[in-house]
Design a protein around this motif. Structure first.
Motif, PDB file in Angstrom:
ATOM      1  N   ARG A  30     -18.436  39.523  29.932  1.00  0.00           N
ATOM      2  CA  ARG A  30     -18.421  38.232  31.136  1.00  0.00           C
ATOM      3  C   ARG A  30     -17.085  37.979  31.542  1.00  0.00           C
ATOM      4  N   GLN A  31     -17.308  37.459  32.652  1.00  0.00           N
ATOM      5  CA  GLN A  31     -15.932  36.811  33.271  1.00  0.00           C
ATOM      6  C   GLN A  31     -15.887  35.370  33.569  1.00  0.00           C
ATOM      7  N   TRP A  32     -14.627  34.888  33.554  1.00  0.00           N
ATOM      8  CA  TRP A  32     -14.425  33.388  34.018  1.00  0.00           C
ATOM      9  C   TRP A  32     -13.401  33.514  34.762  1.00  0.00           C
ATOM     10  N   ARG A  33     -13.472  32.276  35.784  1.00  0.00           N
ATOM     11  CA  ARG A  33     -12.563  32.089  36.799  1.00  0.00           C
ATOM     12  C   ARG A  33     -11.846  30.670  36.614  1.00  0.00           C
ATOM     13  N   THR A  34     -10.647  30.180  37.210  1.00  0.00           N
ATOM     14  CA  THR A  34     -10.297  28.982  37.261  1.00  0.00           C
ATOM     15  C   THR A  34      -9.235  28.831  38.298  1.00  0.00           C
ATOM     16  N   PRO A  35      -8.816  27.970  39.132  1.00  0.00           N
ATOM     17  CA  PRO A  35      -7.912  27.952  40.115  1.00  0.00           C
ATOM     18  C   PRO A  35      -6.570  28.145  39.479  1.00  0.00           C
ATOM     19  N   THR A  36      -5.547  28.640  39.933  1.00  0.00           N
ATOM     20  CA  THR A  36      -4.266  28.352  39.499  1.00  0.00           C
ATOM     21  C   THR A  36      -3.409  27.671  39.740  1.00  0.00           C
ATOM     22  N   PRO A  37      -2.996  26.836  38.624  1.00  0.00           N
ATOM     23  CA  PRO A  37      -1.999  25.630  38.798  1.00  0.00           C
ATOM     24  C   PRO A  37      -0.568  26.437  39.317  1.00  0.00           C
ATOM     25  N   THR A  38       0.059  26.599  40.163  1.00  0.00           N
ATOM     26  CA  THR A  38       1.105  27.435  40.367  1.00  0.00           C
ATOM     27  C   THR A  38       2.376  26.757  40.074  1.00  0.00           C
TER      28      THR A  38
END
Length: 307
Positions: A30-38
């Motif tokens: 399975r995969q998960w994604r989230t925006p990067t707090p840069t």
């Protein structure tokens, strides 16, 4: 009896953090994604930890973690230098995540993780040595021997984007010496990457187009766009020839957005050969087997090999 493990591969970029969970046979679960707090380190660590907890909940245990991300990791201090994720600069990500998660973390450059993935069951499967060359917004790579990464004393082995283009090549193609964000001048990344195609085209035409637009115009018969692509592939071929003479890989696998350009696979080998003295032959230049999945997969392989 062999205990089954789950391997979590992180692919961290300036836009998104992606976590993929693999089983012992490197099958994607399975995969998960989230925006990067840069720019906020606390928010960045919270985002990574939350993804790990989601994966742990899914598999009912604690997976082993490998992280691939752009930039350089000092092999002595473990501290990171990253333009894409400024929050990580001068931070030891492996130590910070180990403290938060209570398990050891394997960290590698994203280009190196790409190479490791393609060396293990990918396009370069079975090759004694290979170089994975990413041509995207930037340019970099990784070198594998016997399906394992060689990193060098500074951890920068494969960081070919910051080798200077010879003055004779720039003069032949009437190109300027461009400054590089790394602090050097004339780095091949400024010419041979996707953004390099744009820079070449802007130099000759004054038009600010991205690589996709230039390729599309060339396909429609636009002579200026075709000239920009001709110059790009010529400079890239010279750079690959230098790579061949230094590392002599059995196979080169291209990654990044430019790996989708068909003309690179037909035009590069004969052009590379023109920069080699009699005897050496260019290695096969291949498409990636795993494409966008190589980053997470390579990070999972990194921790699998180091476990």
């Amino acid at each position: 009896m062999h205990k089954a493990h789950h391997y979590y591969g992180f692919d961290i970029g300036g836009t998104k953090i992606e976590l993929a969970c693999y089983d012992d046979e490197l099958r994607l679960i399975r995969q998960w994604r989230t925006p990067t707090p840069t720019r906020d380190l606390g928010q960045f660590l919270d985002a990574v930890v939350e993804l790990v907890h989601q994966a742990d909940s899914h598999v009912g245990g604690q997976g082993l973690i490998g992280v691939g991300l752009p930039g350089i990791v000092d092999p002595v201090t473990g501290r990171h230098l990253s333009a894409n994720v400024p929050a990580l600069t001068n931070q030891n990500l492996a130590a910070l995540l180990t403290e938060r998660l209570g398990r050891s973390i394997a960290v590698g450059n994203d280009c190196q993780c790409f190479a490791l993935s393609e060396a293990n069951g990918g396009a370069a499967a079975g090759a004694p040595t290979m170089f994975g060359l990413i041509l995207g917004t930037g340019m970099g790579g990784g070198y594998c021997v016997g399906q394992r990464l060689l990193r060098g004393s500074n951890g920068t082995l494969g960081d070919v984007g910051h080798v200077s283009v010879p003055a004779v090549t720039l003069e032949r193609h009437r190109l300027p010496v461009l400054d590089c964000p790394c602090g050097l001048r004339g780095c091949i990344e400024r010419y041979a990457s996707g953004s390099g195609i744009s820079a070449i085209h802007a130099h000759f035409t004054g038009q600010q187009l991205d690589a996709v637009q230039i390729v599309d115009q060339a396909r429609d018969g636009n002579a200026e766009a075709q000239h920009s692509l001709d110059v790009h592939v010529a400079v890239l071929a010279q750079g690959i020839a230098t790579l061949v003479l230094h590392l002599d890989p059995h196979v080169i696998v291209l990654g990044g957005g430019l790996s989708k350009l068909d003309h690179l696979y037909t035009r590069l080998p004969p052009l590379v050969a023109t920069h080699l003295f009699a005897g050496p032959r260019p290695p096969p230049i291949l498409r990636p087997a795993f494409g966008d999945a190589s980053g997470t997969r390579g990070a999972a392989i990194l921790v699998r090999q180091n476990h």
